[in-house]
Design an enzyme around this catalytic site. Structure first.
Site, PDB file in Angstrom:
ATOM      1  N   ASP A 119       7.061  -8.089  13.143  1.00 46.19           N
ATOM      2  CA  ASP A 119       5.630  -8.339  13.319  1.00 46.19           C
ATOM      3  C   ASP A 119       5.180  -7.539  14.529  1.00 46.19           C
ATOM      4  OD1 ASP A 119       3.067  -9.220  13.698  1.00 46.19           O
ATOM      5  OD2 ASP A 119       3.557 -11.358  13.753  1.00 46.19           O
ATOM      6  N   GLY A 126       0.784  -1.219   0.000  1.00 46.90           N
ATOM      7  CA  GLY A 126       0.000   0.000   0.000  1.00 46.90           C
ATOM      8  C   GLY A 126       0.818   1.271   0.000  1.00 46.90           C
ATOM      9  N   THR A 143      -1.781  -4.013  17.263  1.00 48.66           N
ATOM     10  CA  THR A 143      -0.861  -3.772  16.148  1.00 48.66           C
ATOM     11  C   THR A 143      -0.635  -2.282  15.930  1.00 48.66           C
ATOM     12  OG1 THR A 143      -1.632  -5.790  15.046  1.00 48.66           O
ATOM     13  CG2 THR A 143      -0.480  -4.163  13.684  1.00 48.66           C
ATOM     14  N   TYR A 155     -17.928  -6.501  20.712  1.00 46.46           N
ATOM     15  CA  TYR A 155     -16.899  -6.123  19.747  1.00 46.46           C
ATOM     16  C   TYR A 155     -17.497  -5.473  18.516  1.00 46.46           C
ATOM     17  CZ  TYR A 155     -12.908  -6.381  16.580  1.00 46.46           C
ATOM     18  OH  TYR A 155     -11.891  -6.060  15.708  1.00 46.46           O
TER      19      TYR A 155
END
Length: 315
Positions: free
Chosen positions: A83, A35, A131, A181
């Site tokens: 990661d 991206g 993340t 959620y």
């Protein structure tokens, strides 16, 4: 190629970096294999910076580096595995980086996940805030000493999103253990956390050589949107239609990376550490993103949870 007189929605990353000489500088771009990350790496390397491209997959990162070289990009690009959803990986990367590199001069926190199903990182954090926020927070804390040691101007650029406007920070339940959620609610929370992090970082770094900025890159059809269209034949059909027809409000990856580049190199921003950018211009974020009391509390809570996770790693 002349840059536009005033950065706008249409500005590309190469136009944003036009006239900037980054020779001798080192840039680190997380998620540089996909991206707007690819275009960010391309613009920085084109301007002479040595770029460390991080990717969960070294193979994917190497493929991008080779592709850019084939396109004539002459800057050195080094691929390293990282990661952000795994603190052990963040720790391993940080040690390897500091053993081999200085700085970086430019730290572009670009990687992220968006609107994914309810999943958790290896350390038990909700995947999106884990993340997008926790991983980048941990990485930045590890690299700050070496960035300060440069003694020359350095910048940290945090890629957020206008989706922060629909986010709310729940310090008692950041990871959706006790509330229902919502994939978009979780994404909004993580992007709001990005801006609050950048603002607190800018405040804490006052008087040092490091400035911090956050930004909305625009709405871009990149692999980040893989959870947006849904699965099955309908999701595939919608994605194909977007790819063929497009939308007038969709930026290209090159246009999407322009604001990251502006935040990284524009001399006009030197005295505006902590600001939020949209279309390469300073914009006011949502009121919740200017709550410095929440920024401080989120910082403390993030540090506490990271410390707990680190203890589990070492036990």
């Amino acid at each position: 190629m002349a840059p536009p007189k005033q950065p706008s929605w249409y500005t590309t990353a190469l136009e944003a970096v036009h006239g900037t000489n980054l020779t001798g500088k080192t840039s680190l771009v997380t998620g540089g294999n996909s991206g707007i990350g690819v275009e960010t790496v391309k613009a920085l390397a084109t301007s002479g910076s040595r770029v460390v491209l991080t990717s969960r997959s070294v193979e994917a990162g190497v493929k991008v580096a080779e592709q850019l070289k084939a396109e004539g990009v002459k800057g050195q690009i080094k691929v390293m595995q990282l990661d952000l959803a795994d603190l052990a990986s963040v720790n391993k990367f940080s040690k390897a980086y500091k053993a081999e590199e200085c700085g970086p001069d430019l730290l572009i926190l670009n990687a992220g996940v968006m609107a994914c199903p309810q999943t958790y990182t290896k350390d038990g954090f909700e995947m999106q805030i884990g993340t997008n926020h926790f991983g980048h927070f941990a990485l930045t804390k590890e690299l700050l000493p070496s960035m300060k040691a440069l003694g020359t101007p350095a910048r940290i650029v945090v890629v957020s999103s206008m989706a922060h406007e629909m986010g709310a920070i729940d310090l008692q339940d950041l990871h959706y253990r006790h509330r229902a959620y919502s994939s978009w609610g979780a994404y909004g929370q993580s992007k709001l956390a990005n801006i609050l992090f950048a603002k607190q970082l800018a405040k804490d770094l006052e008087g040092t050589n490091i400035k911090a900025y956050s930004l909305h890159p625009g709405i871009i059809n990149t692999p980040l949107t893989k959870h947006v269209y849904g699965g099955g034949y309908l999701g595939a059909a919608v994605k194909t239609a977007v790819g063929i027809i497009g939308y007038p409000w969709l930026k290209s990856p090159a246009q999407g990376a322009a604001t990251s580049i502006t935040a990284a190199v524009s001399p006009d921003l030197e005295s505006h550490s902590g600001v939020y950018l949209h279309d390469s211009q300073i914009k006011k974020p949502a009121r919740a993103a200017e709550d410095m009391d929440m920024a401080a509390e989120l910082w403390k809570e993030t540090e506490r949870q990271l410390a707990d996770a680190e203890k589990k790693l070492s036990s």
